[in-house]
Write an enzyme that holds these catalytic residues in place. Structure first.
Site, PDB file in Angstrom:
ATOM      1  N   LYS A  13      -7.544  -4.108  15.094  1.00  0.00           N
ATOM      2  CA  LYS A  13      -7.885  -4.511  13.796  1.00  0.00           C
ATOM      3  C   LYS A  13      -8.362  -5.857  14.236  1.00  0.00           C
ATOM      4  CE  LYS A  13      -4.502  -4.339  11.119  1.00  0.00           C
ATOM      5  NZ  LYS A  13      -3.055  -4.555  10.426  1.00  0.00           N
ATOM      6  N   ASP A 102       1.746  -8.305  20.940  1.00  0.00           N
ATOM      7  CA  ASP A 102       1.792  -8.307  19.547  1.00  0.00           C
ATOM      8  C   ASP A 102       3.121  -8.403  19.202  1.00  0.00           C
ATOM      9  OD1 ASP A 102       3.298  -6.200  21.126  1.00  0.00           O
ATOM     10  OD2 ASP A 102       2.410  -4.568  19.653  1.00  0.00           O
ATOM     11  N   ASP A 123       8.157  -4.615  13.288  1.00  0.00           N
ATOM     12  CA  ASP A 123       7.136  -3.832  13.174  1.00  0.00           C
ATOM     13  C   ASP A 123       7.213  -2.562  13.216  1.00  0.00           C
ATOM     14  OD1 ASP A 123       4.521  -2.967  13.878  1.00  0.00           O
ATOM     15  OD2 ASP A 123       4.122  -4.513  15.393  1.00  0.00           O
ATOM     16  N   THR A 179      15.283  21.884   6.206  1.00  0.00           N
ATOM     17  CA  THR A 179      14.670  21.222   7.507  1.00  0.00           C
ATOM     18  C   THR A 179      13.775  20.163   7.150  1.00  0.00           C
ATOM     19  OG1 THR A 179      14.802  23.234   8.894  1.00  0.00           O
ATOM     20  CG2 THR A 179      13.352  21.433   9.842  1.00  0.00           C
TER      21      THR A 179
END
Length: 263
Positions: A13, A102, A123, A179
């Site tokens: 990004k 990060d 995050d 499921t």
């Protein structure tokens, strides 16, 4: 103009800043061929990039990204490092080099939203990370677990009968009678349970009235689940707010640049 780039585990990004204003921004996948022209196509010839600052958790892409920047902009990118202190935050790791850049930048940015408040930093992406910070800027450490898609992939790979192509987010969390429902609810309960555990730990450490800051691809969805859970458990009044900031790492990169936290 400063180009800020966040190279994550699955995508990158970027944003181009002129002072406090964002001139252009975008994102894209990792370029295995080393050509980033498409990723940065929104940066026109009228934009003169003067500095490139990068937060990267994928070292194997750094060499070719650096080479591309030198060839196209005649600039050598600067890569941010994890430091012991930055913008009011004291890193809680015994060895700061073991912490992902990060995570560190997300922690720095989240704390600087309001330095008077402790914060829980989440995050929710390829991995889910949760970090705890007190109001005085002391980072208490954090947790790292696989993200929802990694957990789903593990189920798909290592079980014969649990096959699920995607996780459903449009259902309430409850015990599943299929499921699809059992897996979709179960994986989200695991992530939510980690966040709730970390919040309780922060509150017990005198992290009163914390701000909860989320980022990552699943940040908005997790924020909605978290708000519902806090209300249900009568804990919502004990937090100062829940915010989602998609550019949290880039915000931390800006703060690191201001604090000269580059080699």
């Amino acid at each position: 103009m400063i180009l800020e780039v966040d190279i994550g585990n699955s995508r990158l990004k970027w944003r181009l800043r002129n002072g406090n204003s964002t001139i252009a921004q975008g994102n894209g996948g990792h370029q295995l061929d080393g050509d980033y022209s498409t990723v940065f196509s929104d940066i026109s010839t009228r934009h003169r990039v003067q500095k490139i600052c990068v937060a990267s958790v994928v070292p194997k892409f750094e060499e070719e990204f650096t080479a591309w920047c030198k060839e196209n902009w005649r600039l050598n990118p600067e890569y941010a490092n994890v430091t012991k202190f930055c913008a009011g935050v004291a890193n809680g790791y015994d060895d700061v080099s073991q912490m992902g850049i990060d995570r560190w930048l997300a922690v720095v940015a989240a704390y600087n939203v309001d330095k008077s408040k402790p914060c829980l930093v989440i995050d929710s992406g390829s991995a889910c990370t949760v970090d705890l910070v007190l109001s005085n800027g002391v980072h208490l450490g954090g947790y790292i677990v696989p993200g929802l898609e990694l957990m789903r992939s593990a189920l798909f790979r290592d079980t014969d009968r649990v096959k699920l192509n995607s996780i459903s987010y449009d259902e309430e969390l409850c015990a599943g009678k299929s499921t699809q429902k059992a897996v979709s609810s179960g994986l989200r309960v695991m992530e939510l349970g980690l966040v709730m555990f970390a919040l309780e730990e922060l509150l017990m450490a005198n992290g009163n009235d914390p701000r909860i800051v989320l980022t990552g691809g699943n940040g908005f969805k997790l924020a909605k689940l978290l708000e519902k859970r806090l209300v249900k458990q009568n804990l919502f009044a004990r937090v100062s707010g829940i915010i989602v900031e998609p550019e949290l790492v880039l915000n931390g990169l800006s703060l690191a640049l201001e604090a000269n936290s580059f080699p």
